[in-house]
Design an enzyme around this catalytic site. Structure first.
Site, short mmCIF file in Angstrom:
data_model
loop_
_atom_site.label_atom_id
_atom_site.label_comp_id
_atom_site.label_asym_id
_atom_site.label_seq_id
_atom_site.Cartn_x
_atom_site.Cartn_y
_atom_site.Cartn_z
CE LYS A 254 -4.63 -1.64 0.90
NZ LYS A 254 -5.39 -1.31 1.32
CE LYS B 209 -7.08 -7.12 -2.33
NZ LYS B 209 -7.64 -7.28 -1.52
CE LYS C 234 -14.61 -3.53 -0.74
NZ LYS C 234 -12.96 -3.14 0.10
N1 AQP Z 1 -9.11 -10.57 -5.58
C1 AQP Z 1 -9.76 -10.38 -4.32
N2 AQP Z 1 -10.41 -11.91 -4.67
C2 AQP Z 1 -10.41 -12.50 -3.81
N3 AQP Z 1 -11.15 -11.91 -2.11
C3 AQP Z 1 -10.48 -10.41 -2.00
N4 AQP Z 1 -11.09 -9.86 -1.02
C4 AQP Z 1 -10.76 -8.56 -1.46
N5 AQP Z 1 -10.30 -8.09 -2.76
C5 AQP Z 1 -9.71 -9.17 -3.35
C6 AQP Z 1 -11.51 -10.25 -0.38
O1 AQP Z 1 -12.22 -9.30 0.60
C7 AQP Z 1 -12.50 -9.20 1.94
C8 AQP Z 1 -12.83 -7.49 1.88
O2 AQP Z 1 -11.22 -6.77 2.00
P1 AQP Z 1 -11.66 -5.53 2.51
O3 AQP Z 1 -12.39 -4.95 2.26
O4 AQP Z 1 -11.21 -5.56 3.57
O5 AQP Z 1 -9.73 -4.66 2.30
P2 AQP Z 1 -9.55 -5.57 0.89
O6 AQP Z 1 -8.84 -6.91 1.15
O7 AQP Z 1 -7.85 -4.43 0.94
O8 AQP Z 1 -9.88 -5.70 -0.84
P3 AQP Z 1 -9.95 -4.39 -1.84
O9 AQP Z 1 -11.63 -4.53 -2.72
O10 AQP Z 1 -8.45 -4.42 -2.65
O11 AQP Z 1 -10.25 -2.58 -1.24
P4 AQP Z 1 -9.22 -1.88 -1.25
O12 AQP Z 1 -9.35 -1.41 -2.57
O13 AQP Z 1 -10.09 -0.51 -0.90
O14 AQP Z 1 -7.85 -1.97 -1.10
C9 AQP Z 1 -11.67 -10.24 2.58
O15 AQP Z 1 -11.21 -11.35 2.61
C10 AQP Z 1 -10.39 -10.15 1.18
O16 AQP Z 1 -9.47 -11.49 1.77
#
Ligand code: AQP
Length: 334
Positions: free
Chosen positions: A119, A201, A204
């Protein structure tokens, strides 16, 4: 020792950040499997809105995404009467415990966290202290409810390991206080990669065709899948190193249809890439449409969502307060 939520069921804690709209990755990797846990466990599914502040948010969008996240939890099948669903910011004990646990976490431990490194590289203009101490707030979220099990994807394993180390350290000094949480090993959701960059990955917070959102209209989904990066050898086979784009489409397909990767490969191997994309887009749309319909209904009734959040926050505060007070007493604050 303070009890967990109720009865003899084990407690599960998980959460999502309202840092954007829920993506297909969040859904297939987490939310879809949470729905199967709600009968067997005491489940706490939080909207971890304080975590999302580690990256700059538009306040209006954050407010909107926070409410929508809970509506999507419900639309995807989480029952608000069976699960504790609330906003992290509504239960102030999370941040109180986080400060305390900061004092039981070493700089070197946080410095080793790969998500911090990733990050920091992604948001190099805003490497704030919150980004660095994020895993301590996550440990607090988990430990505050005497959580037994945490469903974690590959990317969160290191953070859970740290939460366990903090709990063990604290218990060693002050006696049995926290439950040392275990990773939930169940049917693990697939890791979904970006459509335009299948080596990273799907997130969002990406908004450039890389990510499918649960609220995307069918034609948008079809267009995004059509534009997904593939390769030039026209063979449908799962090989994440040499064929990350095709492998990702196969992962999405098998994750939704609940077929194995081998079964999916066998079924689709004679198709052209254009047909594969059409088939994958169709199964995504079919899976998501009922969720979208329910979501739209829920969004018409904001009072209902507000009431769920209010009632669940009261229940969560009760547990959190009891457990935080136990910590206060042990360390000499009370
Ligand atoms: N691409 C992915 N494939 C499978 N699982 C995923 N998760 C996130 N992206 C994928 C799972 O979603 C849950 C919630 O995640 P989070 O909101 O705590 O944050 P994150 O992992 O950082 O998700 P994002 O979508 O990538 O958010 P941003 O863009 O804000 O950083 C977790 O269980 C994660 O494993």
């Amino acid at each position: 020792m303070v009890e967990s939520i109720v009865s003899d069921k084990k407690t599960i804690f998980s959460g999502m950040q309202p840092s954007g709209q829920i993506s297909l990755g969040n859904y297939l990797g987490a939310l879809k499997s949470w729905v199967n846990l709600q009968d067997e466990y005491n489940c706490i599914f939080c909207s971890v809105n304080l975590h999302s502040l580690t990256v700059r948010q538009n306040p209006e969008l954050l407010r909107q995404n926070t409410k929508q996240l809970i509506a999507l939890y419900i639309a995807a099948g989480l029952d608000p009467n069976k699960n504790l669903m609330f906003l992290q910011s509504d239960v102030y004990q999370h941040t109180q415990l986080s400060w305390i646990l900061n004092c039981y976490t070493y700089f070197g431990e946080l410095n080793r966290m790969t998500q911090f490194k990733e990050k920091s590289a992604k948001y190099e203009e805003n490497i704030n202290a919150g980004l660095f101490t994020y895993p301590v707030l996550m440990a607090s979220d988990i430990l505050l409810y005497k959580t037994n099990l945490v469903p974690v994807g590959e990317d969160q394993k290191q953070h859970l390991e740290l939460a366990r180390d903090i709990a063990i350290r604290f218990n060693k000094i002050y006696g049995e206080t926290f439950i040392v949480p275990e990773p939930y090993i169940g049917k693990v959701g697939a890791r979904i990669m970006g459509l335009l960059d299948p080596t990273k990955k799907m997130s969002k917070s990406d908004n450039n065709g890389n990510t499918i959102f649960l609220t995307d209209e069918p034609n948008i989904i079809l267009n995004k899948v059509k534009r997904a990066v593939t390769d030039s050898d026209n063979q449908i086979r799962f090989d994440t190193i040499n064929k990350p784009g095709i492998s990702n489409l196969l992962s999405i397909y098998s994750s939704i249809t609940q077929k194995t990767i081998l079964e999916s490969e066998e079924e689709l191997k004679n198709k052209g890439y254009g047909d594969l994309k059409k088939i994958v887009a169709e199964v995504i749309i079919e899976e998501i449409l009922p969720i979208q319909e329910k979501f739209k209904e829920l969004c018409k009734n904001e009072d209902y969502i507000n009431e769920i959040l209010k009632q669940n926050a009261i229940k969560a505060q009760e547990i959190a307060d009891k457990n935080l007070n136990e910590v206060y007493k042990k360390i000499g604050i009370k």
